[in-house]
Scaffold this motif. Structure first.
Motif, PDB file in Angstrom:
ATOM      1  N   SER A  16       0.813  -1.222   0.000  1.00 29.41           N
ATOM      2  CA  SER A  16       0.000   0.000   0.000  1.00 29.41           C
ATOM      3  C   SER A  16       0.847   1.272   0.000  1.00 29.41           C
ATOM      4  O   SER A  16       0.312   2.352  -0.211  1.00 29.41           O
ATOM      5  CB  SER A  16      -0.978  -0.010   1.187  1.00 29.41           C
ATOM      6  OG  SER A  16      -0.247  -0.023   2.402  1.00 29.41           O
ATOM      7  N   ALA A  91      -7.772 -17.116   4.869  1.00 31.13           N
ATOM      8  CA  ALA A  91      -6.819 -16.019   5.096  1.00 31.13           C
ATOM      9  C   ALA A  91      -6.879 -14.926   4.043  1.00 31.13           C
ATOM     10  O   ALA A  91      -6.654 -13.754   4.347  1.00 31.13           O
ATOM     11  CB  ALA A  91      -5.401 -16.593   5.161  1.00 31.13           C
ATOM     12  N   GLY A 118      -6.530  -4.735   4.261  1.00 36.51           N
ATOM     13  CA  GLY A 118      -5.794  -5.995   4.417  1.00 36.51           C
ATOM     14  C   GLY A 118      -6.703  -7.204   4.503  1.00 36.51           C
ATOM     15  O   GLY A 118      -7.908  -7.131   4.257  1.00 36.51           O
ATOM     16  N   THR A 119      -6.092  -8.323   4.859  1.00 36.36           N
ATOM     17  CA  THR A 119      -6.767  -9.616   4.809  1.00 36.36           C
ATOM     18  C   THR A 119      -7.065 -10.163   6.209  1.00 36.36           C
ATOM     19  O   THR A 119      -6.466  -9.728   7.201  1.00 36.36           O
ATOM     20  CB  THR A 119      -5.866 -10.635   4.087  1.00 36.36           C
ATOM     21  OG1 THR A 119      -4.592 -10.652   4.761  1.00 36.36           O
ATOM     22  CG2 THR A 119      -5.684 -10.300   2.631  1.00 36.36           C
ATOM     23  N   GLY A 129      -6.297  -3.394  15.754  1.00 34.85           N
ATOM     24  CA  GLY A 129      -7.157  -2.700  16.704  1.00 34.85           C
ATOM     25  C   GLY A 129      -7.510  -1.314  16.211  1.00 34.85           C
ATOM     26  O   GLY A 129      -6.774  -0.718  15.423  1.00 34.85           O
ATOM     27  N   PRO A 230      -4.902   4.688   0.529  1.00 30.91           N
ATOM     28  CA  PRO A 230      -3.654   4.248  -0.130  1.00 30.91           C
ATOM     29  C   PRO A 230      -3.751   4.238  -1.651  1.00 30.91           C
ATOM     30  O   PRO A 230      -2.726   4.352  -2.328  1.00 30.91           O
ATOM     31  CB  PRO A 230      -3.437   2.830   0.405  1.00 30.91           C
ATOM     32  CG  PRO A 230      -4.268   2.724   1.627  1.00 30.91           C
ATOM     33  CD  PRO A 230      -5.417   3.680   1.468  1.00 30.91           C
ATOM     34  N   THR A 335       5.809  -4.458   9.017  1.00 28.23           N
ATOM     35  CA  THR A 335       6.950  -5.351   8.803  1.00 28.23           C
ATOM     36  C   THR A 335       7.891  -4.657   7.823  1.00 28.23           C
ATOM     37  O   THR A 335       7.461  -4.187   6.769  1.00 28.23           O
ATOM     38  CB  THR A 335       6.463  -6.689   8.191  1.00 28.23           C
ATOM     39  OG1 THR A 335       5.547  -7.285   9.110  1.00 28.23           O
ATOM     40  CG2 THR A 335       7.616  -7.638   7.917  1.00 28.23           C
TER      41      THR A 335
HETATM   42  C1  LIG Z   1      -4.988   3.411   5.604  1.00 23.61           C
HETATM   43  C2  LIG Z   1      -4.590   2.337   6.590  1.00 23.61           C
HETATM   44  C3  LIG Z   1      -5.206   2.261   7.814  1.00 23.61           C
HETATM   45  C4  LIG Z   1      -4.854   1.274   8.727  1.00 23.61           C
HETATM   46  N1  LIG Z   1      -5.499   1.224   9.933  1.00 23.61           N
HETATM   47  C5  LIG Z   1      -5.183   0.272  10.827  1.00 23.61           C
HETATM   48  C6  LIG Z   1      -5.866   0.212  12.079  1.00 23.61           C
HETATM   49  O1  LIG Z   1      -6.750   1.006  12.381  1.00 23.61           O
HETATM   50  N2  LIG Z   1      -5.489  -0.763  12.960  1.00 23.61           N
HETATM   51  C7  LIG Z   1      -4.523  -1.684  12.661  1.00 23.61           C
HETATM   52  O2  LIG Z   1      -4.250  -2.539  13.505  1.00 23.61           O
HETATM   53  N3  LIG Z   1      -3.885  -1.659  11.471  1.00 23.61           N
HETATM   54  C8  LIG Z   1      -4.183  -0.705  10.551  1.00 23.61           C
HETATM   55  N4  LIG Z   1      -3.535  -0.660   9.342  1.00 23.61           N
HETATM   56  C9  LIG Z   1      -2.473  -1.647   9.062  1.00 23.61           C
HETATM   57  C10 LIG Z   1      -2.959  -2.879   8.254  1.00 23.61           C
HETATM   58  O3  LIG Z   1      -4.139  -2.593   7.560  1.00 23.61           O
HETATM   59  C11 LIG Z   1      -3.205  -4.090   9.158  1.00 23.61           C
HETATM   60  O4  LIG Z   1      -2.056  -4.396   9.895  1.00 23.61           O
HETATM   61  C12 LIG Z   1      -3.622  -5.335   8.346  1.00 23.61           C
HETATM   62  O5  LIG Z   1      -3.956  -6.387   9.220  1.00 23.61           O
HETATM   63  C13 LIG Z   1      -2.555  -5.800   7.374  1.00 23.61           C
HETATM   64  O6  LIG Z   1      -3.128  -6.780   6.550  1.00 23.61           O
HETATM   65  P1  LIG Z   1      -2.450  -7.193   5.174  1.00 23.61           P
HETATM   66  O7  LIG Z   1      -3.197  -8.365   4.646  1.00 23.61           O
HETATM   67  O8  LIG Z   1      -2.369  -6.022   4.286  1.00 23.61           O
HETATM   68  O9  LIG Z   1      -1.017  -7.633   5.680  1.00 23.61           O
HETATM   69  P2  LIG Z   1       0.360  -7.520   4.877  1.00 23.61           P
HETATM   70  O10 LIG Z   1       0.768  -6.086   4.825  1.00 23.61           O
HETATM   71  O11 LIG Z   1       0.272  -8.258   3.610  1.00 23.61           O
HETATM   72  O12 LIG Z   1       1.329  -8.281   5.873  1.00 23.61           O
HETATM   73  C14 LIG Z   1       1.659  -7.716   7.114  1.00 23.61           C
HETATM   74  C15 LIG Z   1       2.502  -8.745   7.893  1.00 23.61           C
HETATM   75  O13 LIG Z   1       1.710  -9.895   8.156  1.00 23.61           O
HETATM   76  C16 LIG Z   1       2.287 -11.052   7.522  1.00 23.61           C
HETATM   77  N5  LIG Z   1       1.154 -11.834   6.979  1.00 23.61           N
HETATM   78  C17 LIG Z   1       0.159 -11.378   6.196  1.00 23.61           C
HETATM   79  N6  LIG Z   1      -0.723 -12.371   5.950  1.00 23.61           N
HETATM   80  C18 LIG Z   1      -0.240 -13.471   6.581  1.00 23.61           C
HETATM   81  C19 LIG Z   1      -0.688 -14.819   6.705  1.00 23.61           C
HETATM   82  N7  LIG Z   1      -1.826 -15.257   6.139  1.00 23.61           N
HETATM   83  N8  LIG Z   1       0.068 -15.692   7.429  1.00 23.61           N
HETATM   84  C20 LIG Z   1       1.215 -15.283   8.027  1.00 23.61           C
HETATM   85  N9  LIG Z   1       1.689 -14.016   7.950  1.00 23.61           N
HETATM   86  C21 LIG Z   1       0.957 -13.124   7.238  1.00 23.61           C
HETATM   87  C22 LIG Z   1       3.199 -10.521   6.439  1.00 23.61           C
HETATM   88  O14 LIG Z   1       4.241 -11.452   6.159  1.00 23.61           O
HETATM   89  C23 LIG Z   1       3.715  -9.251   7.095  1.00 23.61           C
HETATM   90  O15 LIG Z   1       4.732  -9.569   8.016  1.00 23.61           O
HETATM   91  C24 LIG Z   1      -3.860   0.323   8.395  1.00 23.61           C
HETATM   92  C25 LIG Z   1      -3.233   0.393   7.138  1.00 23.61           C
HETATM   93  C26 LIG Z   1      -3.603   1.381   6.233  1.00 23.61           C
HETATM   94  C27 LIG Z   1      -2.948   1.432   4.881  1.00 23.61           C
END
Ligand SMILES: Cc1cc2nc3c(=O)[nH]c(=O)nc-3n(C[C@H](O)[C@H](O)[C@H](O)COP(=O)(O)OP(=O)(O)OC[C@H]3O[C@@H](n4cnc5c(N)ncnc54)[C@H](O)[C@@H]3O)c2cc1C
Length: 337
Positions: A16, A91, A118-119, A129, A230, A335
């Motif tokens: 992102s 996932a 995210g996922t 959170g 993003p 990360t």
């Molecule tokens: C605009 C914006 C707002 C946000 N607001 C918040 C918020 O309010 N609260 C909050 O907590 N976060 C927030 N985030 C951060 C983010 O959205 C979260 O942390 C989300 O859970 C990340 O998910 P992802 O699938 O994009 O993970 P990724 O970015 O793809 O991965 C993040 C980490 O998790 C690991 N990972 C991902 N999927 C798996 C899997 N299936 N198994 C093992 N490891 C895995 C990856 O290896 C990496 O280390 C925000 C981000 C943005 C851009």
């Protein structure tokens, strides 16, 4: 196409921040049934990186190993118990889509976590959170594949070591776990979480009584106003988590820096990283295309062609200035590769 493999793949659209880095090999998995086979094929190979939505990731270099892109889908109700409904999501499901699916079934509990990018698979990694709720409050369990040996293991709440933006899956050595699916326990008796004043104000503005869907709507409205999208401006949400310090130190710091916000938690006093960063003069700062959001001091942004290394260098200068002025260490949330 259940498993798609490409070599020397661009990761620009998969993070992102929109940072351009490449992966030596990208393996995209669409079917949950293929996860075990893909994990077996990768057994023992390193380095590996799992990517879901790429919304909590800062890539500072090309990745010399295999990136596993999870796009597995599936939402199901597992059980209806007297006091709760147990639901499960694969996932690769979008977190926000999953929250909306729960709400469509009349299942409340996760509404304060609406619109987090995210996922589902990434949600336990840092125990996402927002607005007074953490995912661990409704977490029931997960299945993870050990990429070192291909075995599947189930984790219950006590196995995950959840903390503030933390879990065992975020600690050193945890990259071997691929979270395949996650289960949640959603209560039959729903209690609104209105601890964040802004939610009350938004509900009053909408002129409605709290219901899970109304709270979700209020949270989405607040988030859309406050956080950059993003798709328009590269970012990973809050780049730093709020430091948790000994309460006595917090009192001392608040006496020295009047107005420094702090909240009592079981682990200590959580201080506002945004307030400290803003006081150090970083809000709205820009160096080339790397910057700090003008309205939100915690959010680092990519105005266009910033590299991950430039964003990291900026983050490190911010860390150093907060440490120098306040004597407090602030840690990045994403990360960093
Ligand atoms: C605009 C914006 C707002 C946000 N607001 C918040 C918020 O309010 N609260 C909050 O907590 N976060 C927030 N985030 C951060 C983010 O959205 C979260 O942390 C989300 O859970 C990340 O998910 P992802 O699938 O994009 O993970 P990724 O970015 O793809 O991965 C993040 C980490 O998790 C690991 N990972 C991902 N999927 C798996 C899997 N299936 N198994 C093992 N490891 C895995 C990856 O290896 C990496 O280390 C925000 C981000 C943005 C851009």
């Amino acid at each position: 196409m259940p498993i798609a493999v490409s070599e020397n793949a661009s990761l620009r659209r998969l993070n992102s921040f929109g940072v351009e880095q490449r992966a030596a090999r990208l393996v995209r998995i669409d079917e949950a049934a293929d996860l075990a086979e893909a994990a077996c094929a990768l057994r023992g190979t390193a380095p590996r990186l799992v990517i879901g939505g790429g919304s909590n990731l800062l890539l500072t270099r090309d990745f010399e190993g295999t990136v596993l892109l999870l796009r597995t889908r599936g939402l199901r109700v597992l059980a209806s118990e007297d006091d709760a409904t147990i639901v499960e999501a694969e996932a690769g499901e979008s977190w926000d889509g999953f929250v909306r699916w729960c709400l469509s079934l009349g299942l409340g509990g996760l509404e304060n976590l609406s619109l987090i990018p995210g996922t589902v698979g990434a949600s336990p990694i840092q125990n996402i959170g927002a607005y007074g709720t953490e995912m661990r409050e409704h977490f029931d369990g997960l299945d993870a594949i050990d990429l070192d040996c291909g075995e599947v293991r189930s984790f219950g709440p006590d196995d995950c070591g959840f903390g503030y933006r933390d879990s065992v899956f975020k600690r050193p050595g945890a990259a071997r776990w691929l979270v395949a699916r996650v289960r949640f326990r959603l209560p039959r008796t729903w209690t609104p979480r209105l601890d964040y004043g802004e939610i009350r104000a938004e509900l009053a503005r909408l002129g409605r009584q709290p219901s899970p869907s109304m709270i979700a709507q209020a949270v989405c409205a607040i988030r859309r106003r406050k956080l950059p999208d993003p798709a328009v401006l590269g970012n990973a949400g809050s780049f730093f988590s709020n430091p948790v310090v000994d309460p006595a130190l917090a009192v001392e710091l608040q006496a020295r820096h009047p107005g420094l916000p702090g909240w009592h938690t079981a682990a200590g006093t959580k201080l506002s990283a945004a307030w400290m960063i803003e006081r150090c003069g970083w809000k709205g700062h820009r160096e080339g295309d790397a910057g700090v959001h003008a309205a939100h001091a915690l959010v680092l942004v990519n105005h266009g062609r910033a590299s991950g290394a430039q964003l990291l260098a900026l983050a490190m200068r911010i860390q150093a200035s907060v440490a120098e002025r306040f004597g407090v260490a602030i840690e990045p949330e994403p990360t960093i590769i």
